[in-house]
Scaffold this motif. Structure first.
Motif, PDB file in Angstrom:
ATOM      1  N   THR A   1     -73.573  50.385  -4.365  1.00 36.34           N
ATOM      2  CA  THR A   1     -74.912  50.547  -4.953  1.00 36.34           C
ATOM      3  C   THR A   1     -75.914  50.991  -3.899  1.00 36.34           C
ATOM      4  OG1 THR A   1     -74.441  48.838  -6.621  1.00 36.34           O
ATOM      5  CG2 THR A   1     -76.754  49.397  -6.238  1.00 36.34           C
ATOM      6  N   VAL A   2     -75.805  50.432  -2.700  1.00 39.11           N
ATOM      7  CA  VAL A   2     -76.708  50.792  -1.604  1.00 39.11           C
ATOM      8  C   VAL A   2     -76.413  52.209  -1.121  1.00 39.11           C
ATOM      9  CG1 VAL A   2     -77.334  50.288   0.786  1.00 39.11           C
ATOM     10  CG2 VAL A   2     -77.076  48.425  -0.859  1.00 39.11           C
ATOM     11  N   SER A   3     -75.124  52.510  -0.938  1.00 39.45           N
ATOM     12  CA  SER A   3     -74.727  53.828  -0.441  1.00 39.45           C
ATOM     13  C   SER A   3     -73.326  54.151  -0.937  1.00 39.45           C
ATOM     14  CB  SER A   3     -74.754  53.855   1.090  1.00 39.45           C
ATOM     15  OG  SER A   3     -74.347  55.099   1.592  1.00 39.45           O
ATOM     16  N   PRO A   4     -73.163  55.115  -1.843  1.00 40.19           N
ATOM     17  CA  PRO A   4     -71.841  55.466  -2.377  1.00 40.19           C
ATOM     18  C   PRO A   4     -70.840  55.731  -1.262  1.00 40.19           C
ATOM     19  CG  PRO A   4     -73.560  56.604  -3.580  1.00 40.19           C
ATOM     20  CD  PRO A   4     -74.233  55.954  -2.408  1.00 40.19           C
ATOM     21  N   VAL A   5     -69.593  55.293  -1.474  1.00 42.06           N
ATOM     22  CA  VAL A   5     -68.561  55.451  -0.456  1.00 42.06           C
ATOM     23  C   VAL A   5     -67.487  56.410  -0.945  1.00 42.06           C
ATOM     24  CG1 VAL A   5     -68.941  53.179   0.552  1.00 42.06           C
ATOM     25  CG2 VAL A   5     -67.336  53.415  -1.332  1.00 42.06           C
ATOM     26  N   SER A   6     -66.919  57.148  -0.013  1.00 41.69           N
ATOM     27  CA  SER A   6     -65.888  58.130  -0.343  1.00 41.69           C
ATOM     28  C   SER A   6     -64.558  57.714   0.251  1.00 41.69           C
ATOM     29  CB  SER A   6     -66.277  59.516   0.209  1.00 41.69           C
ATOM     30  OG  SER A   6     -65.214  60.427   0.063  1.00 41.69           O
ATOM     31  N   LEU A   7     -63.495  57.895  -0.518  1.00 42.22           N
ATOM     32  CA  LEU A   7     -62.154  57.585  -0.044  1.00 42.22           C
ATOM     33  C   LEU A   7     -61.481  58.798   0.581  1.00 42.22           C
ATOM     34  CD1 LEU A   7     -62.760  55.231  -2.085  1.00 42.22           C
ATOM     35  CD2 LEU A   7     -60.309  55.108  -2.463  1.00 42.22           C
ATOM     36  N   HIS A   8     -62.144  59.965   0.491  1.00 42.03           N
ATOM     37  CA  HIS A   8     -61.548  61.182   1.032  1.00 42.03           C
ATOM     38  C   HIS A   8     -61.457  61.142   2.552  1.00 42.03           C
ATOM     39  CE1 HIS A   8     -61.289  63.084  -2.810  1.00 42.03           C
ATOM     40  NE2 HIS A   8     -62.597  63.089  -3.013  1.00 42.03           N
ATOM     41  N   VAL A   9     -62.310  60.299   3.189  1.00 40.87           N
ATOM     42  CA  VAL A   9     -62.304  60.231   4.651  1.00 40.87           C
ATOM     43  C   VAL A   9     -61.005  59.628   5.172  1.00 40.87           C
ATOM     44  CG1 VAL A   9     -64.806  60.156   4.912  1.00 40.87           C
ATOM     45  CG2 VAL A   9     -63.558  58.037   4.521  1.00 40.87           C
ATOM     46  N   ALA A  10     -60.315  58.852   4.328  1.00 44.08           N
ATOM     47  CA  ALA A  10     -59.043  58.236   4.727  1.00 44.08           C
ATOM     48  C   ALA A  10     -58.139  58.166   3.502  1.00 44.08           C
ATOM     49  CB  ALA A  10     -59.277  56.845   5.314  1.00 44.08           C
ATOM     50  N   PRO A  11     -57.411  59.245   3.194  1.00 43.13           N
ATOM     51  CA  PRO A  11     -56.559  59.294   1.999  1.00 43.13           C
ATOM     52  C   PRO A  11     -55.544  58.159   1.919  1.00 43.13           C
ATOM     53  CG  PRO A  11     -56.794  61.473   2.968  1.00 43.13           C
ATOM     54  CD  PRO A  11     -57.392  60.507   3.946  1.00 43.13           C
ATOM     55  N   SER A  12     -55.108  57.641   3.083  1.00 42.52           N
ATOM     56  CA  SER A  12     -54.116  56.565   3.062  1.00 42.52           C
ATOM     57  C   SER A  12     -54.650  55.320   2.362  1.00 42.52           C
ATOM     58  CB  SER A  12     -53.699  56.203   4.489  1.00 42.52           C
ATOM     59  OG  SER A  12     -54.805  55.716   5.231  1.00 42.52           O
ATOM     60  N   LEU A  13     -55.977  55.121   2.421  1.00 43.95           N
ATOM     61  CA  LEU A  13     -56.571  53.982   1.726  1.00 43.95           C
ATOM     62  C   LEU A  13     -56.335  54.093   0.226  1.00 43.95           C
ATOM     63  CD1 LEU A  13     -59.975  53.627   3.620  1.00 43.95           C
ATOM     64  CD2 LEU A  13     -58.129  51.947   3.574  1.00 43.95           C
TER      65      LEU A  13
END
Length: 329
Positions: free
Chosen positions: A268-280
């Motif tokens: 909510t504070v700052s959207p997060v992206s999973l593209h920075v670490a595909p293994s996640l």
């Protein structure tokens, strides 16, 4: 490098001290509100012990370090489900309350799957974060209703075990001075958490770059373990004191709130992206879901977690960490 190590150590200590202050203050304030022990363990105490994860995740999300944000949540959940339950069971076999088996553990599995679903498109945006927070409120409401049958004597006994010392008298516990004291302890705990997370994140990032480790791996290991210390201390201490149900309640509740509250607030504070670490997205989150299903299955087995099962769970967590380090090297 030595300064980074110092930051990690001091940051961990502040997180531990802050988590203890938050748990103590929140637990005793819960007495004044006459909340049930199980509700306190699964929500209030779990939210308090998840405060380090909250502080670190929000800080890293605002700094654009989404891999540490997600890694911290996933790693903390794996630590909660495998290490905390496992180590507590090794200390003493853990009986499981019926509500945890038939409500809270299934919810834990569901929210882990929900994290994979909302992150399927490669990001967890503000809308996803708000949805997670709404789900947290619903979970709180249902948990409260399920635990309303507990007595005030049970509540005081529960908090005595978690906070470490008995209440002087019911009248004292309800006094304005007691409320102010617990609010002060809670505030100091939050302050220690904020300062500790700043040092811990700074040290972990430096540590990662020095050894060539990805920030995702650091989030999954060092950061997640450091921010999970309050849960570990609370659960093992409760087990040693004979309040073994608290260990499971805290671990299950913290896992649920790491996703609904910690990730919800961070996104909510700052959207997060999973593209920075595909293994996640394609490995670690599925592993977390698998661990949740395994933990639920173990909790359902004869309504007790045995020492043998505890050793197996700890072994699985160690194998996971070893795999991460081998893959990184």
């Amino acid at each position: 490098m030595l300064f980074a190590v110092g930051q990690l150590v001091v940051g961990s200590l502040l997180l531990l001290i802050g988590g203890e202050g938050v748990v103590r203050g929140a637990s005793r304030l819960a007495i004044l509100a006459k909340l049930s022990p199980l509700f306190v363990g699964l929500t209030v105490v779990s939210l308090g012990t998840s405060a380090p994860e909250m502080a670190v995740s929000v800080a890293t999300a605002m700094q654009g370090q989404a891999d540490i944000t997600i890694g911290n949540v996933v790693g903390s959940n794996l630590f909660n489900m495998l290490m905390i339950v496992g180590l507590s069971a090794i200390v003493a076999a853990l009986p499981v309350e019926r509500q945890i088996t038939y409500f809270d553990a299934p919810v834990m599995v569901a929210v882990c799957i929900a994290m994979g679903v909302v992150g399927y498109d490669g990001s967890i945006d503000r809308f996803d974060g708000i949805a997670l927070l709404v789900a947290m409120v619903v979970y709180f409401a249902i948990s409260y209703r399920l635990g309303k049958r507990k007595t005030s004597e049970d509540i005081e006994e529960f908090v005595d075990d978690v906070a470490g010392e008995p209440l002087a008298a019911p009248s004292w516990a309800r006094s304005a001075a007691a409320v102010l004291l617990q609010l002060l302890i809670l505030s100091l705990g939050v302050g220690a958490l904020v300062l500790g997370c700043e040092w811990f994140v700074a040290g972990s990032v430096t540590f990662a770059r020095y050894f060539g480790l990805s920030e995702a791996v650091i989030g999954l290991t060092i950061v997640s373990v450091g921010t999970s210390l309050p849960e570990l201390v609370t659960s093992v201490a409760a087990t040693l004191k004979g309040e073994r149900g608290i260990a499971i309640g805290n671990a299950v509740g913290s896992t649920i709130l790491n996703i609904l509250a910690v990730l919800g607030v961070a996104a909510t504070v700052s959207p997060v992206s999973l593209h920075v670490a595909p293994s996640l997205e394609f490995f670690d989150i599925p592993v977390m879901i698998g661990a949740a299903v395994l933990t639920w299955a173990v909790l359902r087995t004869h309504q007790v977690v045995t020492r043998v099962e505890g050793f197996v769970m700890v072994g699985l967590y160690c194998a996971y960490i070893a795999y991460l380090l081998i893959e990184t090297v």
